[in-house]
Write an enzyme that holds these catalytic residues in place. Structure first.
Site, mmCIF file in Angstrom:
data_model
loop_
_atom_site.group_PDB
_atom_site.id
_atom_site.type_symbol
_atom_site.label_atom_id
_atom_site.label_comp_id
_atom_site.label_asym_id
_atom_site.label_seq_id
_atom_site.Cartn_x
_atom_site.Cartn_y
_atom_site.Cartn_z
ATOM 1 N N TYR A 187 0.823 -1.206 0.000
ATOM 2 C CA TYR A 187 0.000 0.000 0.000
ATOM 3 C C TYR A 187 0.851 1.248 0.000
ATOM 4 C CZ TYR A 187 0.655 0.995 5.025
ATOM 5 O OH TYR A 187 1.183 1.330 6.249
ATOM 6 N N ARG A 202 8.191 4.081 -4.602
ATOM 7 C CA ARG A 202 8.224 3.050 -3.550
ATOM 8 C C ARG A 202 7.175 1.970 -3.816
ATOM 9 N NH1 ARG A 202 7.605 4.972 2.474
ATOM 10 N NH2 ARG A 202 5.459 5.247 1.778
ATOM 11 N N ARG A 207 -7.673 -20.888 -2.289
ATOM 12 C CA ARG A 207 -6.609 -20.549 -1.334
ATOM 13 C C ARG A 207 -5.447 -21.525 -1.464
ATOM 14 N NH1 ARG A 207 -4.438 -21.447 3.668
ATOM 15 N NH2 ARG A 207 -4.200 -19.665 5.074
ATOM 16 N N LYS A 215 6.432 -2.145 1.817
ATOM 17 C CA LYS A 215 5.272 -1.551 2.513
ATOM 18 C C LYS A 215 4.045 -2.450 2.355
ATOM 19 C CE LYS A 215 3.106 2.995 3.122
ATOM 20 N NZ LYS A 215 3.188 3.036 4.573
ATOM 21 N N GLU A 255 11.820 1.999 14.335
ATOM 22 C CA GLU A 255 10.968 3.110 13.871
ATOM 23 C C GLU A 255 9.697 3.137 14.695
ATOM 24 O OE1 GLU A 255 9.885 2.340 9.744
ATOM 25 O OE2 GLU A 255 9.855 0.190 10.144
#
Ligand code: PMP
Length: 286
Positions: free
Chosen positions: A33, A52, A101, A150, A182
């Site tokens: 995301y 990114r 799945r 991310k 972070e």
């Protein structure tokens, strides 16, 4: 108000938007995301977020489904459709719906799912907290080892945020091998004797788009920057502390695990960097 959201090329009312139960994003957090801030109807650091996004997709071998121009067009349509002046646009791209799945990745021609939605935050750049600063607590960093990607697997940062709230703080700084990685959704910094110190880039942290911009502006303003990790004890003894992210910009931190940082008020370096960041990024907002 019912928002208009973007799902795979369509603009639909949020209560009409659907994604398959077999979507890999839902079943396996197999998706990435980006969050782009909107100030005065314009996108902040858009190009950096697109760079990114493509890197995150590439690291996970998810095909990038759209051209940059199409992402930009969708961001702009959502801003217009939802009348966003200040706020954020969330963009998620998952490996899509293989129809069942399985741990193995589906065939490479499986179409990724693209979802985008807006959050309106009038006065985003004037957040009152920027004047008083955040309190943070420290927690062990229990996330996986590829934090530079991310991904949408945000459960641990979410748990850490809940712990911060339960302990009367605004956020948590995560610590690995005794050193701060972070914040739950931001990069962490301290300032000592005029030097800005923040952890170096690696797989251990997200390569913040705001971080890159702030370090560039700091260098341009002749501020000293040291990219290295630091401990909580060092942070508690620092003159200032702050975090950066696309939605919090530069946010001062005035307390760490109950210890006051500096004199407990917003420091001059954080205040100045916030000012410079907002001023400079508005110049390149699109
Ligand atoms: N680290 C983490 C873990 C984050 O979630 C974020 C926010 N996306 C950041 C750092 C800051 O990155 P950016 O400046 O690109 O928002």
């Amino acid at each position: 108000m019912t928002r208009t959201v973007y799902v795979n090329g369509d603009y639909v009312a949020e209560d009409q938007a659907t994604v398959s139960v077999f979507d890999r994003g839902f079943l396996m957090a197999d998706g990435v995301y980006e969050v782009v801030s909107v100030l005065g109807g314009k996108l902040i650091d858009f190009d950096g977020h697109m760079v990114r996004l493509k890197r995150s997709l590439s690291e996970l071998a998810i095909t990038n489904p759209l051209e940059d121009a199409a992402y930009l067009d969708a961001h702009r349509k959502l801003i217009a459709e939802n009348g966003i002046t200040d706020g954020m646009i969330y963009l998620q791209v998952t490996r899509g719906n293989p129809g069942d799945r399985d741990f193995a990745y589906p065939p490479a021609d499986t179409v990724p799912t693209v979802v985008m939605f807006t959050q309106s935050k009038p006065g985003l750049a004037d957040a009152p907290a920027a004047k008083t600063g955040w309190k943070v607590i420290s927690v062990e960093d229990l996330r996986w080892g590829r934090r530079d990607i991310k991904t949408v697997q945000l459960l641990y940062p979410s748990m850490a945020k809940m712990e911060a709230k339960a302990r009367g703080a605004d956020d948590a700084w995560m610590v690995e091998d005794g050193r701060v990685t972070e914040g739950t959704s931001n990069n962490a910094y301290i300032v000592k004797n005029g030097t800005i110190i923040t952890r170096e880039l690696s797989h251990d942290i997200l390569h913040g788009i705001t971080r890159a911009a702030v370090l560039r502006f700091a260098a341009e303003a002749q501020m000293k920057v040291e990219e290295r990790s630091f401990t909580i004890a060092e942070a508690q003894e620092a003159d200032e502390a702050f975090v950066t992210s696309a939605s919090a910009f530069v946010m001062p931190v005035v307390q760490i695990d109950g210890a006051t940082v500096g004199d407990g008020s917003v420091g001059p370096v954080a205040a100045r960097l916030r000012e410079i960041y907002l001023e400079e990024t508005m110049k390149t907002a699109i």
